[in-house]
Design a protein around this motif. Structure first.
Motif, PDB file in Angstrom:
ATOM      1  N   ALA A   1     -31.300   5.663 -13.466  1.00 13.30           N
ATOM      2  CA  ALA A   1     -30.363   6.742 -13.165  1.00 13.30           C
ATOM      3  C   ALA A   1     -31.101   8.026 -12.862  1.00 13.30           C
ATOM      4  O   ALA A   1     -32.290   8.189 -13.166  1.00 13.30           O
ATOM      5  CB  ALA A   1     -29.405   6.950 -14.335  1.00 13.30           C
ATOM      6  N   ASP A   2     -30.369   8.931 -12.241  1.00 15.21           N
ATOM      7  CA  ASP A   2     -30.818  10.306 -12.081  1.00 15.21           C
ATOM      8  C   ASP A   2     -30.479  11.023 -13.383  1.00 15.21           C
ATOM      9  O   ASP A   2     -29.313  11.305 -13.657  1.00 15.21           O
ATOM     10  CB  ASP A   2     -30.100  10.957 -10.890  1.00 15.21           C
ATOM     11  CG  ASP A   2     -30.622  12.341 -10.565  1.00 15.21           C
ATOM     12  OD1 ASP A   2     -30.798  13.133 -11.503  1.00 15.21           O
ATOM     13  OD2 ASP A   2     -30.847  12.629  -9.372  1.00 15.21           O
ATOM     14  N   ALA A   3     -31.497  11.281 -14.204  1.00 14.48           N
ATOM     15  CA  ALA A   3     -31.252  11.798 -15.548  1.00 14.48           C
ATOM     16  C   ALA A   3     -30.495  13.123 -15.520  1.00 14.48           C
ATOM     17  O   ALA A   3     -29.622  13.363 -16.361  1.00 14.48           O
ATOM     18  CB  ALA A   3     -32.578  11.965 -16.288  1.00 14.48           C
TER      19      ALA A   3
ATOM     20  N   SER B   1     -13.952  15.282 -11.684  1.00 16.26           N
ATOM     21  CA  SER B   1     -14.221  14.672 -10.378  1.00 16.26           C
ATOM     22  C   SER B   1     -15.720  14.530 -10.161  1.00 16.26           C
ATOM     23  O   SER B   1     -16.180  13.566  -9.517  1.00 16.26           O
ATOM     24  CB  SER B   1     -13.592  15.512  -9.261  1.00 16.26           C
ATOM     25  OG  SER B   1     -14.187  16.788  -9.177  1.00 16.26           O
ATOM     26  N   ILE B   2     -16.510  15.455 -10.690  1.00 17.05           N
ATOM     27  CA  ILE B   2     -17.973  15.327 -10.619  1.00 17.05           C
ATOM     28  C   ILE B   2     -18.426  14.126 -11.441  1.00 17.05           C
ATOM     29  O   ILE B   2     -19.312  13.373 -11.026  1.00 17.05           O
ATOM     30  CB  ILE B   2     -18.642  16.627 -11.119  1.00 17.05           C
ATOM     31  CG1 ILE B   2     -18.411  17.752 -10.104  1.00 17.05           C
ATOM     32  CG2 ILE B   2     -20.132  16.409 -11.355  1.00 17.05           C
ATOM     33  CD1 ILE B   2     -18.921  19.103 -10.560  1.00 17.05           C
ATOM     34  N   VAL B   3     -17.814  13.922 -12.607  1.00 20.87           N
ATOM     35  CA  VAL B   3     -18.151  12.753 -13.427  1.00 20.87           C
ATOM     36  C   VAL B   3     -17.894  11.469 -12.655  1.00 20.87           C
ATOM     37  O   VAL B   3     -18.736  10.551 -12.638  1.00 20.87           O
ATOM     38  CB  VAL B   3     -17.330  12.768 -14.733  1.00 20.87           C
ATOM     39  CG1 VAL B   3     -17.565  11.479 -15.523  1.00 20.87           C
ATOM     40  CG2 VAL B   3     -17.693  13.967 -15.580  1.00 20.87           C
ATOM     41  N   ARG B   4     -16.735  11.372 -12.021  1.00 21.67           N
ATOM     42  CA  ARG B   4     -16.421  10.164 -11.255  1.00 21.67           C
ATOM     43  C   ARG B   4     -17.415   9.950 -10.119  1.00 21.67           C
ATOM     44  O   ARG B   4     -17.864   8.822  -9.884  1.00 21.67           O
ATOM     45  CB  ARG B   4     -15.005  10.249 -10.697  1.00 21.67           C
ATOM     46  CG  ARG B   4     -14.615   9.024  -9.861  1.00 21.67           C
ATOM     47  CD  ARG B   4     -13.172   9.056  -9.419  1.00 21.67           C
ATOM     48  NE  ARG B   4     -12.911  10.178  -8.521  1.00 21.67           N
ATOM     49  CZ  ARG B   4     -11.715  10.421  -7.981  1.00 21.67           C
ATOM     50  NH1 ARG B   4     -10.683   9.642  -8.260  1.00 21.67           N
ATOM     51  NH2 ARG B   4     -11.556  11.455  -7.183  1.00 21.67           N
ATOM     52  N   ARG B   5     -17.780  11.015  -9.414  1.00 22.87           N
ATOM     53  CA  ARG B   5     -18.716  10.884  -8.304  1.00 22.87           C
ATOM     54  C   ARG B   5     -20.092  10.444  -8.786  1.00 22.87           C
ATOM     55  O   ARG B   5     -20.739   9.597  -8.155  1.00 22.87           O
ATOM     56  CB  ARG B   5     -18.814  12.218  -7.555  1.00 22.87           C
ATOM     57  CG  ARG B   5     -19.715  12.166  -6.322  1.00 22.87           C
ATOM     58  CD  ARG B   5     -19.244  11.128  -5.344  1.00 22.87           C
ATOM     59  NE  ARG B   5     -20.059  11.146  -4.127  1.00 22.87           N
ATOM     60  CZ  ARG B   5     -20.077  10.170  -3.230  1.00 22.87           C
ATOM     61  NH1 ARG B   5     -19.319   9.098  -3.413  1.00 22.87           N
ATOM     62  NH2 ARG B   5     -20.833  10.266  -2.159  1.00 22.87           N
ATOM     63  N   VAL B   6     -20.562  11.001  -9.891  1.00 20.17           N
ATOM     64  CA  VAL B   6     -21.850  10.590 -10.450  1.00 20.17           C
ATOM     65  C   VAL B   6     -21.817   9.107 -10.818  1.00 20.17           C
ATOM     66  O   VAL B   6     -22.766   8.357 -10.548  1.00 20.17           O
ATOM     67  CB  VAL B   6     -22.208  11.447 -11.680  1.00 20.17           C
ATOM     68  CG1 VAL B   6     -23.429  10.868 -12.401  1.00 20.17           C
ATOM     69  CG2 VAL B   6     -22.481  12.887 -11.254  1.00 20.17           C
TER      70      VAL B   6
ATOM     71  N   GLY C   1     -23.286   3.275  -9.115  1.00 19.10           N
ATOM     72  CA  GLY C   1     -22.731   1.929  -9.120  1.00 19.10           C
ATOM     73  C   GLY C   1     -21.893   1.630 -10.337  1.00 19.10           C
ATOM     74  O   GLY C   1     -21.604   0.464 -10.623  1.00 19.10           O
ATOM     75  N   GLY C   2     -21.482   2.638 -11.069  1.00 19.63           N
ATOM     76  CA  GLY C   2     -20.666   2.444 -12.264  1.00 19.63           C
ATOM     77  C   GLY C   2     -19.251   2.949 -12.063  1.00 19.63           C
ATOM     78  O   GLY C   2     -18.721   2.950 -10.954  1.00 19.63           O
ATOM     79  N   GLY C   3     -18.649   3.426 -13.138  1.00 16.79           N
ATOM     80  CA  GLY C   3     -17.275   3.905 -13.055  1.00 16.79           C
ATOM     81  C   GLY C   3     -16.914   4.705 -14.288  1.00 16.79           C
ATOM     82  O   GLY C   3     -17.680   4.774 -15.264  1.00 16.79           O
ATOM     83  N   VAL C   4     -15.747   5.325 -14.241  1.00 18.25           N
ATOM     84  CA  VAL C   4     -15.261   6.098 -15.369  1.00 18.25           C
ATOM     85  C   VAL C   4     -13.761   5.858 -15.490  1.00 18.25           C
ATOM     86  O   VAL C   4     -13.064   5.684 -14.487  1.00 18.25           O
ATOM     87  CB  VAL C   4     -15.565   7.602 -15.189  1.00 18.25           C
ATOM     88  CG1 VAL C   4     -14.870   8.162 -13.967  1.00 18.25           C
ATOM     89  CG2 VAL C   4     -15.197   8.403 -16.436  1.00 18.25           C
ATOM     90  N   SER C   5     -13.280   5.830 -16.713  1.00 16.62           N
ATOM     91  CA  SER C   5     -11.855   5.590 -16.959  1.00 16.62           C
ATOM     92  C   SER C   5     -11.401   6.448 -18.128  1.00 16.62           C
ATOM     93  O   SER C   5     -12.214   7.045 -18.848  1.00 16.62           O
ATOM     94  CB  SER C   5     -11.597   4.105 -17.255  1.00 16.62           C
ATOM     95  OG  SER C   5     -12.320   3.691 -18.404  1.00 16.62           O
ATOM     96  N   VAL C   6     -10.087   6.505 -18.314  1.00 19.82           N
ATOM     97  CA  VAL C   6      -9.519   7.282 -19.405  1.00 19.82           C
ATOM     98  C   VAL C   6      -8.370   6.505 -20.008  1.00 19.82           C
ATOM     99  O   VAL C   6      -7.652   5.784 -19.302  1.00 19.82           O
ATOM    100  CB  VAL C   6      -9.047   8.670 -18.908  1.00 19.82           C
ATOM    101  CG1 VAL C   6      -7.991   8.539 -17.832  1.00 19.82           C
ATOM    102  CG2 VAL C   6      -8.515   9.518 -20.067  1.00 19.82           C
ATOM    103  N   GLU C   7      -8.205   6.636 -21.315  1.00 23.52           N
ATOM    104  CA  GLU C   7      -7.109   5.971 -22.008  1.00 23.52           C
ATOM    105  C   GLU C   7      -6.642   6.859 -23.148  1.00 23.52           C
ATOM    106  O   GLU C   7      -7.407   7.672 -23.680  1.00 23.52           O
ATOM    107  CB  GLU C   7      -7.564   4.610 -22.541  1.00 23.52           C
ATOM    108  CG  GLU C   7      -8.733   4.694 -23.518  1.00 23.52           C
ATOM    109  CD  GLU C   7      -9.265   3.331 -23.905  1.00 23.52           C
ATOM    110  OE1 GLU C   7      -8.837   2.347 -23.285  1.00 23.52           O
ATOM    111  OE2 GLU C   7     -10.109   3.257 -24.820  1.00 23.52           O
TER     112      GLU C   7
END
Length: 348
Positions: free
Chosen positions: A224-226, A305-310, A315-321
């Motif tokens: 990853a880009d640290a 939105s920056i979190v989602r783009r990163v 090649g990963g993802g982000v979700s919320v619950e």
């Protein structure tokens, strides 16, 4: 050519033209849905029209048997060549279709990204008016001796820091959505990244009277880009702190995720997000309900939105619950190899 052969030749020509026209109609109809197949059928339609003309000539006794046999053999020999030409055209047509679709999709992505960037600029331009107005009011108050200069200076510095954060968000958002963005990948320990983020954001949590805790289960190494990964985790943590009431808790856990990934889970006490808004929380500029609306120290609405783009760039993802009394954001980054060791763990 004998004049008595003209009617027969005319009939043969009409038949050939009719068959050719029918073939053209079929090719055009097929081309609407399957252009590659139409490219194969095109040369065959021409041969079929010629064969129909020859067959008609035979029926009218215009051509001798020997000439008919020669023509038919020539037509039969031309079929493989026609198929070869049709296949070449089909491959080329398919390739052009794929290239056109890719170019159209790229233009649509660029247009959508540009539209999002313009929206973000508009939002930030609007949001910047608040701290700018506050700076002006504080400066005028100090000038008119309504407020103590030291108090006005502290307020100006606070608003200046807020504006700097907004500009940083804008620059980060624009860079991450620009064409050809590149990551400086290296083997990165997610636990170390999260530990550093918690250390840097703990003063923010203390100022908000929010307890900040965390733990790492195993050693998750990702490619990853640290810097970007730390930015994404920090955005999640700061967002959780801002939306957790005083006396609440924000917890960050690092653990093995699904599909050979490392998961960073950030749980807060925001009170939950409306089900209809769960799919919108990562949209740039989204504010949501009053429970999620930032206060005076809030950001520009681009943090998530920056979190989602990163996550997408890695090649990963982000979700919320939703949880009981709050919600949990989960950032997933693919492992670099070697996996996580679930047997170990540490608090951070």
């Amino acid at each position: 050519m004998k004049l008595d052969m003209l009617p027969a030749l005319a009939v043969a020509a009409i038949v050939a033209a009719a068959v050719g026209l029918a073939g053209a109609v079929v090719v055009l109809a097929v081309a609407r849905r399957r252009p590659a197949l139409a490219a194969v059928l095109g040369p065959l339609a021409v041969i079929a029209a010629l064969a129909a003309g020859v067959a008609t000539s035979v029926q009218t006794m215009v051509l001798p048997d020997s000439a008919v046999s020669a023509v038919l053999w020539l037509l039969a020999a031309a079929v493989p060549a026609a198929l070869a030409v049709g296949l070449v055209l089909a491959v080329r047509t398919h390739r052009l279709g794929v290239e056109r679709a890719a170019a159209l999709a790229a233009r649509e992505r660029d247009a959508a990204a540009e539209a999002r960037r313009r929206e973000v600029v508009a939002w930030i331009s609007h949001d910047l008016r608040t701290p700018l107005s506050a700076v002006r009011a504080l400066a005028e108050a100090a000038e008119d001796a309504v407020a103590e200069p030291a108090d006005a200076l502290r307020g100006i510095l606070t608003e200046n820091a807020r504006m700097s954060a907004m500009v940083d968000d804008l620059l980060a958002y624009s860079r991450l959505h620009s064409p050809g963005v590149r990551l400086e990948r290296a083997p990165t320990d997610v636990g170390d990244v999260v530990s550093d983020v918690l250390a840097s954001t703990r003063p923010i949590a203390e100022a908000a009277s929010v307890s900040l805790t965390g733990a790492v289960a195993g050693a998750g190494i990702v490619s990853a880009d640290a810097g970007l990964l730390a930015r994404a985790v920090e955005n999640l943590v700061v967002n959780a702190i801002r939306n957790t009431p005083a006396g609440g808790t924000v917890r960050v856990d690092v653990s093995p995720g699904a599909g050979d990934s490392v998961a960073v889970a950030v749980a807060d006490g925001c009170g939950g997000i409306a089900a209809a808004d769960l799919a919108r929380v990562f949209e740039p500029g989204w504010r949501g309900s009053s429970a999620r609306t930032p206060g005076p120290g809030g950001g520009t609405g681009t943090g998530l939105s920056i979190v989602r783009r990163v996550a997408e760039l890695h090649g990963g993802g982000v979700s919320v619950e939703n949880l009981d009394g709050g919600c949990r954001f989960i950032l997933r980054i693919p492992e670099a190899g070697g996996g996580s060791d679930p047997s170990g763990g540490r608090a951070i």
